[in-house]
Design a protein around this motif. Structure first.
Motif, mmCIF file in Angstrom:
data_model
loop_
_atom_site.group_PDB
_atom_site.id
_atom_site.type_symbol
_atom_site.label_atom_id
_atom_site.label_comp_id
_atom_site.label_asym_id
_atom_site.label_seq_id
_atom_site.Cartn_x
_atom_site.Cartn_y
_atom_site.Cartn_z
ATOM 1 N N THR A 152 -2.392 -18.918 -6.762
ATOM 2 C CA THR A 152 -3.366 -18.545 -6.936
ATOM 3 C C THR A 152 -2.935 -16.988 -7.446
ATOM 4 O O THR A 152 -3.798 -15.829 -8.448
ATOM 5 C CB THR A 152 -4.981 -18.077 -6.470
ATOM 6 O OG1 THR A 152 -4.412 -18.107 -5.083
ATOM 7 C CG2 THR A 152 -5.932 -19.297 -6.054
ATOM 8 N N GLY A 153 -2.718 -16.316 -6.846
ATOM 9 C CA GLY A 153 -1.860 -14.516 -7.043
ATOM 10 C C GLY A 153 -0.381 -15.326 -6.694
ATOM 11 O O GLY A 153 0.267 -15.859 -6.201
ATOM 12 N N LEU A 154 0.661 -13.717 -6.819
ATOM 13 C CA LEU A 154 1.160 -13.543 -5.844
ATOM 14 C C LEU A 154 1.818 -12.472 -4.946
ATOM 15 O O LEU A 154 2.869 -12.452 -5.188
ATOM 16 C CB LEU A 154 2.932 -13.058 -7.611
ATOM 17 C CG LEU A 154 2.821 -14.839 -8.913
ATOM 18 C CD1 LEU A 154 3.888 -13.775 -9.310
ATOM 19 C CD2 LEU A 154 3.241 -15.780 -7.941
ATOM 20 N N ASP A 155 0.322 -11.917 -4.695
ATOM 21 C CA ASP A 155 0.354 -10.479 -3.523
ATOM 22 C C ASP A 155 0.471 -12.013 -2.348
ATOM 23 O O ASP A 155 -0.770 -11.933 -1.931
ATOM 24 C CB ASP A 155 -0.054 -10.064 -4.054
ATOM 25 C CG ASP A 155 -0.006 -8.696 -2.889
ATOM 26 O OD1 ASP A 155 1.154 -8.961 -1.924
ATOM 27 O OD2 ASP A 155 -0.431 -7.368 -2.898
ATOM 28 N N PRO A 156 1.457 -11.975 -1.206
ATOM 29 C CA PRO A 156 0.773 -12.960 -0.088
ATOM 30 C C PRO A 156 0.414 -12.322 0.778
ATOM 31 O O PRO A 156 -0.085 -13.010 1.559
ATOM 32 C CB PRO A 156 1.994 -13.491 0.116
ATOM 33 C CG PRO A 156 3.119 -12.044 0.026
ATOM 34 C CD PRO A 156 2.931 -11.688 -1.236
ATOM 35 N N ARG A 161 4.153 2.176 -5.490
ATOM 36 C CA ARG A 161 3.848 2.261 -6.600
ATOM 37 C C ARG A 161 3.221 1.119 -6.988
ATOM 38 O O ARG A 161 2.557 0.958 -8.091
ATOM 39 C CB ARG A 161 5.105 2.945 -7.496
ATOM 40 C CG ARG A 161 5.636 4.399 -7.041
ATOM 41 C CD ARG A 161 6.565 5.078 -8.139
ATOM 42 N NE ARG A 161 7.607 3.861 -8.649
ATOM 43 C CZ ARG A 161 8.467 4.255 -7.877
ATOM 44 N NH1 ARG A 161 8.920 5.412 -8.029
ATOM 45 N NH2 ARG A 161 9.610 3.864 -8.232
ATOM 46 N N SER A 162 3.841 -0.371 -6.502
ATOM 47 C CA SER A 162 3.297 -1.181 -7.068
ATOM 48 C C SER A 162 2.415 -2.372 -6.890
ATOM 49 O O SER A 162 2.297 -3.511 -6.951
ATOM 50 C CB SER A 162 4.584 -2.536 -6.895
ATOM 51 O OG SER A 162 5.299 -2.431 -5.739
ATOM 52 N N ALA A 163 2.289 -2.085 -5.299
ATOM 53 C CA ALA A 163 1.123 -2.471 -5.068
ATOM 54 C C ALA A 163 0.004 -2.600 -5.202
ATOM 55 O O ALA A 163 -0.888 -4.643 -5.146
ATOM 56 C CB ALA A 163 0.830 -2.306 -3.244
ATOM 57 N N GLU A 164 -0.295 -2.615 -5.927
ATOM 58 C CA GLU A 164 -2.240 -2.376 -6.807
ATOM 59 C C GLU A 164 -2.008 -3.426 -7.955
ATOM 60 O O GLU A 164 -2.987 -4.634 -7.715
ATOM 61 C CB GLU A 164 -2.589 -1.330 -8.054
ATOM 62 C CG GLU A 164 -3.591 -1.622 -8.170
ATOM 63 C CD GLU A 164 -4.662 -0.484 -8.620
ATOM 64 O OE1 GLU A 164 -5.502 -0.983 -9.606
ATOM 65 O OE2 GLU A 164 -3.718 0.676 -8.579
ATOM 66 N N ASN A 165 -0.529 -4.241 -8.533
ATOM 67 C CA ASN A 165 0.087 -5.220 -9.391
ATOM 68 C C ASN A 165 0.343 -6.429 -8.694
ATOM 69 O O ASN A 165 1.065 -7.261 -9.625
ATOM 70 C CB ASN A 165 0.459 -4.527 -10.202
ATOM 71 C CG ASN A 165 -0.599 -3.154 -11.210
ATOM 72 O OD1 ASN A 165 -1.631 -3.466 -11.229
ATOM 73 N ND2 ASN A 165 0.522 -2.233 -11.685
ATOM 74 N N ASN A 166 0.662 -6.237 -7.908
ATOM 75 C CA ASN A 166 1.483 -7.738 -7.287
ATOM 76 C C ASN A 166 0.830 -8.880 -8.179
ATOM 77 O O ASN A 166 1.480 -9.590 -7.022
ATOM 78 C CB ASN A 166 1.793 -7.614 -5.445
ATOM 79 C CG ASN A 166 2.606 -6.301 -5.723
ATOM 80 O OD1 ASN A 166 3.847 -6.132 -6.205
ATOM 81 N ND2 ASN A 166 2.866 -5.403 -4.551
ATOM 82 N N LYS A 167 -0.488 -8.875 -7.470
ATOM 83 C CA LYS A 167 -1.339 -10.177 -7.694
ATOM 84 C C LYS A 167 -0.424 -10.903 -8.774
ATOM 85 O O LYS A 167 -0.316 -11.868 -9.012
ATOM 86 C CB LYS A 167 -2.516 -10.113 -7.503
ATOM 87 C CG LYS A 167 -2.894 -11.440 -8.203
ATOM 88 C CD LYS A 167 -5.059 -10.688 -7.997
ATOM 89 C CE LYS A 167 -5.385 -12.302 -7.690
ATOM 90 N NZ LYS A 167 -7.000 -12.486 -7.981
ATOM 91 N N THR A 168 -0.082 -10.100 -10.234
ATOM 92 C CA THR A 168 0.033 -10.594 -11.139
ATOM 93 C C THR A 168 1.865 -10.479 -11.401
ATOM 94 O O THR A 168 2.240 -11.413 -12.264
ATOM 95 C CB THR A 168 -1.024 -10.020 -12.000
ATOM 96 O OG1 THR A 168 -0.739 -8.611 -12.200
ATOM 97 C CG2 THR A 168 -2.440 -11.055 -12.310
ATOM 98 N N THR A 169 1.885 -8.975 -10.975
ATOM 99 C CA THR A 169 3.520 -8.513 -12.077
ATOM 100 C C THR A 169 4.370 -8.278 -9.655
ATOM 101 O O THR A 169 4.073 -7.222 -9.778
ATOM 102 C CB THR A 169 3.743 -7.092 -12.326
ATOM 103 O OG1 THR A 169 3.117 -6.656 -12.027
ATOM 104 C CG2 THR A 169 3.212 -8.357 -13.855
ATOM 105 N N PRO A 170 4.925 -9.403 -9.334
ATOM 106 C CA PRO A 170 4.874 -8.814 -7.595
ATOM 107 C C PRO A 170 6.223 -7.841 -7.545
ATOM 108 O O PRO A 170 7.696 -8.183 -8.749
ATOM 109 C CB PRO A 170 5.110 -10.354 -7.156
ATOM 110 C CG PRO A 170 5.759 -10.976 -8.187
ATOM 111 C CD PRO A 170 4.758 -10.910 -9.111
ATOM 112 N N VAL A 171 5.657 -7.004 -7.168
ATOM 113 C CA VAL A 171 7.306 -5.762 -6.751
ATOM 114 C C VAL A 171 7.916 -5.995 -5.756
ATOM 115 O O VAL A 171 6.941 -5.172 -4.441
ATOM 116 C CB VAL A 171 7.643 -4.904 -7.340
ATOM 117 C CG1 VAL A 171 9.164 -3.871 -7.363
ATOM 118 C CG2 VAL A 171 7.507 -4.874 -8.992
ATOM 119 N N GLY A 172 8.699 -6.575 -5.397
ATOM 120 C CA GLY A 172 9.345 -6.230 -3.837
ATOM 121 C C GLY A 172 11.024 -5.869 -3.353
ATOM 122 O O GLY A 172 11.307 -5.666 -4.428
ATOM 123 N N THR A 173 11.541 -6.047 -2.220
ATOM 124 C CA THR A 173 12.584 -5.600 -2.042
ATOM 125 C C THR A 173 13.936 -7.267 -2.199
ATOM 126 O O THR A 173 15.239 -7.162 -1.558
ATOM 127 C CB THR A 173 12.574 -4.903 -0.413
ATOM 128 O OG1 THR A 173 12.153 -5.951 0.229
ATOM 129 C CG2 THR A 173 11.618 -3.401 -0.780
#
Length: 509
Positions: free
Chosen positions: A50-54, A181-193
């Motif tokens: 449903t999104g991409l932020d676990p 910087r990226s947490a807010e948009n991780n649901k649709t454009t995930p940024v990790g390490t």
């Protein structure tokens, strides 16, 4: 002027020789392509996330795409289920169990260039445990009273009481470290390490990832250049896509009745592994007739688990008598607590005041295992004078809204995928609406020690309480039914945590 290599040959010979050269060139290119190992993989999944932020939503499909591919944690769980260091390279626990000091890795950056350090780790944990947090496992952080960052590579967690499972919980997808910087948009454009970067999400079809060239762990860098997750819910379509080579692997194939169709296949192999998928029929313990333990026990005795497994999942599965799997420490086989016995079930219903039967509705997700299990239970319940109506409930959205969050149901059925999640019965609120102080006290004992053997004993006690109280009907553990290309190596055969870890995946030459 164009010069011919065969100046005296007739025109038709020129055309013949040119065609032969083109064919030979094409054949040579094909051989080269066949000889070179593939650098991409297409993984099939039955459920689209449903999104991409676990860290903000519960459906396991989110972690099956992103965990260990895009996102990483302070700790991680390996393919054997053991906790290992990750963004924290080491840690120390104070003798009283109230202070955890983590030494963090240096040289780690997020995919957008943000540097990982203790301030970022503190941000991620504060976000997960804060008042406004929607983290699906927020309870994991409840005992953290303060977070200190004495230097960029040191993180100190202060606890209100010993929490023996903390290192394990920090390895979960819901505990992934996210950037400021990226947490807010991780649901649709995930940024990790992680070893893969997010490329795109075509909703209803696929998510595409690409290898992260700047990954901090050079020895653990991904061998694949590209990975695609394709979403396909219909089992026949899954089988057809595998047969055609459109999908390289279905790590969780959704049609056990079709597994035999792949036997002897020249390109595909089948793999049967372990999972934490506990299929349980949860009951709303706060509603009649399920507020009476005798009714719940009678319904448990009305179910022949082996027959149900055969009919619902083609015989693939292991019967369970509590909310625990044989893979987990301290497992006790409790299927004999309330074994199949329709006559005793009828007598117990009569004792509870339902000698003339009763009726209720089960809200069953559309997935095959849930629908088939419900239909078989419906027939079994009819044998003891119980009428169960089946209401198909769209999963995950409608089910999460009505059942999981709203507790607006009588009975439901779902596969609980989270490992070692027996503690959900101590949550208040939780959709079972079950409460037992003795059970809660046993789980508190689990957290008071980090000794695995002692924890296993307490887990055994907790299982026995659930088996006796039957807040849910404990049915079976689903195996991991995998189908993939025999040249594809490195996929996890077992599933200690719901995932599709691609770090070690490669194509055999």
């Amino acid at each position: 002027m164009r010069r011919s290599f065969f100046p005296h040959a007739p025109a038709f010979l020129h055309r013949f020789l040119l065609s032969a050269a083109l064919v030979a060139g094409t054949a040579f290119a094909a051989v080269q392509a066949e000889a070179a190992p593939k650098t991409s993989v297409t993984i099939g999944m039955s459920v689209e996330p449903t999104g991409l932020d676990p860290t903000i939503a519960a459906p396991v499909a989110i972690g099956q795409v992103t965990w260990q591919n895009i996102f990483e944690g302070l700790t991680t769980v390996d393919r054997t289920g053991k906790v290992q260091p990750q963004l924290a390279e080491s840690w120390e626990i104070s003798p009283d169990g109230l202070t955890y000091t983590f030494k963090l890795r240096s040289g780690v950056t997020f995919h957008d260039g943000e540097v990982f350090d203790s301030s970022v780790a503190r941000f991620a944990i504060e976000r997960a445990r804060g008042e406004t947090s929607v983290n699906p496992q927020k309870r994991y952080f409840q005992t953290i009273t303060s977070i200190e960052t004495p230097d960029p590579q040191t993180l100190v967690l202060k606890l209100s009481k010993p929490t023996g499972s903390l290192l394990y919980w920090l390895a979960w997808p819901s505990s992934s470290i996210v950037g400021t910087r990226s947490a807010e948009n991780n649901k649709t454009t995930p940024v990790g390490t992680g070893p893969f970067r997010f490329v795109s999400w075509a909703k209803g079809d696929r998510v595409e990832l690409a290898r992260n060239p700047d990954y901090w762990n050079k020895q653990g860098a991904a061998r694949l250049e590209r990975a695609v997750f394709r979403f396909m819910s219909e089992p026949q379509a899954q089988a057809a896509a595998l047969q055609a080579g459109d999908i390289d692997a279905f790590p969780e194939f959704a049609a056990p009745e079709l597994m035999q169709s792949f036997e002897g296949h020249e390109r595909l192999v089948t793999v049967i592994g372990n999972t934490e998928l506990k299929v349980v029929a949860g009951m709303n313990n706060a509603r009649k007739p399920f507020d009476d333990k005798r009714v719940r026990q009678a319904l448990m005795m009305a179910i022949d688990r082996n027959t149900l497994i055969e009919g619902a999942w083609s015989g693939f599965g292991t019967p369970i008598g509590s909310h625990y799997t044989p893979n987990d420490p301290g497992y006790v086989d409790l299927t004999g607590t309330y074994p199949y016995d329709p006559e005793k079930a009828k007598a117990l219903l009569a004792e509870a005041g339902y000698g003339n039967g009763l009726a209720f509705t089960i809200k069953a997700p559309q997935m095959a295992y849930a629908q088939r299990s419900s239909q078989i239970m419906q027939a079994m319940f009819a044998e003891i004078g119980v009428t169960m109506n089946i209401e198909t409930t769209e999963f995950p959205a409608k089910w999460v809204s009505d059942v999981f969050k709203g507790a607006d149901y009588e009975m439901t059925i779902v596969a609980h995928a989270e490992p070692m999640d027996i503690d959900i019965y101590a949550r208040d609120p939780y959709y079972f609406n079950y409460g037992n102080p003795d059970f809660n006290a046993v789980l508190d004992k689990v957290q008071l020690t980090s000794d695995a053997a002692e924890q296993a004993v307490h887990y055994g006690e907790a299982q026995k309480i659930l088996a006796g109280d039957v807040p849910a009907l404990y049915l079976f553990v689903m195996p991991k039914l995998g189908v993939w290309d025999r040249k594809l190596k490195g996929l996890w055969e077992n599933e200690p945590i719901p995932s599709n870890v691609l770090t070690e995946v490669y194509w055999e030459e």
